[in-house]
Enzyme design. Structure first.
Site, PDB file in Angstrom:
ATOM      1  N   HIS A 251      37.071  39.216  36.689  1.00  0.00           N
ATOM      2  CA  HIS A 251      35.910  39.742  37.580  1.00  0.00           C
ATOM      3  C   HIS A 251      36.260  39.239  38.914  1.00  0.00           C
ATOM      4  CE1 HIS A 251      32.028  40.564  39.365  1.00  0.00           C
ATOM      5  NE2 HIS A 251      31.971  41.736  38.884  1.00  0.00           N
ATOM      6  N   CYS A 252      36.613  37.931  39.077  1.00  0.00           N
ATOM      7  CA  CYS A 252      36.923  37.410  40.628  1.00  0.00           C
ATOM      8  C   CYS A 252      37.899  38.165  41.450  1.00  0.00           C
ATOM      9  CB  CYS A 252      37.467  35.906  40.269  1.00  0.00           C
ATOM     10  SG  CYS A 252      36.115  34.857  39.724  1.00  0.00           S
ATOM     11  N   SER A 253      38.726  38.922  40.541  1.00  0.00           N
ATOM     12  CA  SER A 253      39.974  39.564  40.960  1.00  0.00           C
ATOM     13  C   SER A 253      39.915  40.841  41.177  1.00  0.00           C
ATOM     14  CB  SER A 253      41.331  39.031  40.229  1.00  0.00           C
ATOM     15  OG  SER A 253      41.307  37.749  40.183  1.00  0.00           O
TER      16      SER A 253
END
Length: 259
Positions: free
Chosen positions: A250-252
């Site tokens: 999700h960070c990416s």
């Protein structure tokens, strides 16, 4: 429907919004290198550049944050850690109430649920999207550590679970909290490894999440996510190299609604 790209990332990209008539625009959260922890001049241009490329109206929020620092149910409620947003490295001079007002305005929300979080122990100052995620309005997932863990992250996860278990959302609903058990062991030896199933990304018809080589908890997480998101295939990937650097799926990525 949504599409995503890993080249922008949830923290640097704009947050896409729809109004009550279905119109799409984007808001930037004034990315500053996660509290000026790294050079970020070019990264700070990503949000408006993506909006411009797509021909979408763009504005800037009245606070500094990142996409992964705020979780929304799309129905008036947002979640965040105080450690990330109520922090002088991002919002110096602003009170929690002032930051909350700015977040609610940017997200078109009515209620903000705060959890304390963990300050200064990772680059994000503990983003909410690694531990607690909305499934839909009134339902939230929280990942808990094995019982024998008592480090700062384990204590934080248990605190988030306790707070959300007694919280109500913007519509007055008592939140239903679904527990997801974290892995007992992982393949990586990295000290910054993110061993969290909930840093997942939703795409059309699927949930993209991690697997860590712990057969029991990998399978249990898959079942829980499948039950939470009926009709979506749960795809588990070995993303150890990504998560070894302190980030995750999700960070990416960033959701981008179809215009």
């Amino acid at each position: 429907m949504s599409r995503s790209t890993v080249r922008t990332g949830s923290d640097t990209c704009a947050v896409f919004r729809r109004d009550g008539r279905g119109n799409l625009d984007a808001v930037g959260l004034n990315f500053n290198g996660w509290g000026r922890k790294q050079a970020h001049r070019d990264d700070a241009e990503v949000a408006w550049s993506v909006a411009e490329f797509n021909g979408i109206a763009f504005s800037e929020a009245e606070f500094v944050g990142e996409g992964g620092s705020i979780e929304t149910d799309g129905d008036g409620t947002v979640l965040a850690t105080e450690s990330s947003l109520v922090n002088k490295n991002r919002n110096r001079g602003l009170s929690r109430d002032s930051i909350e007002e700015a977040v609610l305005a940017a997200y078109g929300a009515e209620k903000m649920i705060w959890v304390p979080g963990v300050r200064g122990r990772d680059i994000t100052d503990n983003h909410i999207d690694v531990t607690s995620r909305f499934v839909r309005p009134g339902v939230v997932l929280v990942q808990l550590p094995p019982d024998d863990r008592n480090d700062v992250w384990a204590r934080d996860a248990r605190q988030q679970y306790a707070i959300l278990s007694t919280a109500t959302d913007a519509k007055g609903r008592r939140l239903q909290v679904i527990r997801v058990d974290g892995p007992d062991h992982v393949r990586s030896r990295s000290s910054t490894f993110v061993d969290l199933y909930l840093n997942f990304h939703l795409v059309n018809g699927a949930v993209i999440t991690a697997q860590f080589g712990d057969a029991r908890t990998d399978a249990a997480a898959r079942r829980t996510l499948a039950e939470a998101f009926p009709g979506r295939e749960v795809i588990q990937l070995d993303v150890d190299r990504l998560m070894g650097d302190g980030g995750g799926i999700h960070c990416s990525t960033m959701h981008q609604p179809v215009p």
